[in-house]
Scaffold this motif. Structure first.
Motif, mmCIF file in Angstrom:
data_model
loop_
_atom_site.group_PDB
_atom_site.id
_atom_site.type_symbol
_atom_site.label_atom_id
_atom_site.label_comp_id
_atom_site.label_asym_id
_atom_site.label_seq_id
_atom_site.Cartn_x
_atom_site.Cartn_y
_atom_site.Cartn_z
ATOM 1 N N LYS A 1 0.971 4.206 -2.747
ATOM 2 C CA LYS A 1 0.726 5.617 -2.508
ATOM 3 C C LYS A 1 2.186 6.502 -3.039
ATOM 4 O O LYS A 1 1.668 7.403 -3.886
ATOM 5 C CB LYS A 1 0.721 5.804 -0.986
ATOM 6 N N LYS B 1 1.021 -1.296 0.119
ATOM 7 C CA LYS B 1 0.182 -0.048 0.097
ATOM 8 C C LYS B 1 1.058 1.218 0.028
ATOM 9 O O LYS B 1 0.624 2.116 -0.629
ATOM 10 C CB LYS B 1 -0.949 0.163 1.236
ATOM 11 N N GLU B 2 1.920 1.399 0.574
ATOM 12 C CA GLU B 2 2.892 2.484 0.805
ATOM 13 C C GLU B 2 3.536 2.550 -0.465
ATOM 14 O O GLU B 2 3.406 3.749 -0.908
ATOM 15 C CB GLU B 2 3.751 2.358 1.994
#
Length: 85
Positions: free
Chosen positions: A52, A48-49
């Motif tokens: 992003k 997820k990071e």
């Protein structure tokens, strides 16, 4: 998970199919289901990071680009990331 990190007991409910899959992974890796869950959660958070960071990188490239075809491509890619498809 860093060795120096404090652990916190957390109770979660997961679907039976996922629990079976986690149990199978644990047996295959010769580790605990807890370790498998922690590894999967960490991998998910890292993913997820990274997603992003990729999104913001594309936004930055979009704002810096003056080439109309590249801007269009970047907008389409951002739309796919945001709305799927």
């Amino acid at each position: 998970m860093a060795d120096a990190e404090r652990t916190i007991r957390q109770i979660v409910s997961i679907p039976a199919g996922i629990a079976r899959h986690v149990s199978t992974l644990a047996k295959t890796r010769k580790t605990s289901a807890n370790r498998v869950l922690v590894d999967l959660i960490e991998a998910g958070l890292q993913s997820k990071e990274a997603e992003k960071e990729r999104f913001f990188s594309l936004v930055s490239r979009l704002t810096e680009s003056s080439d109309p075809s590249e801007r269009k491509r970047l907008k389409e890619e951002l739309a796919r990331m945001t709305f799927g498809g």
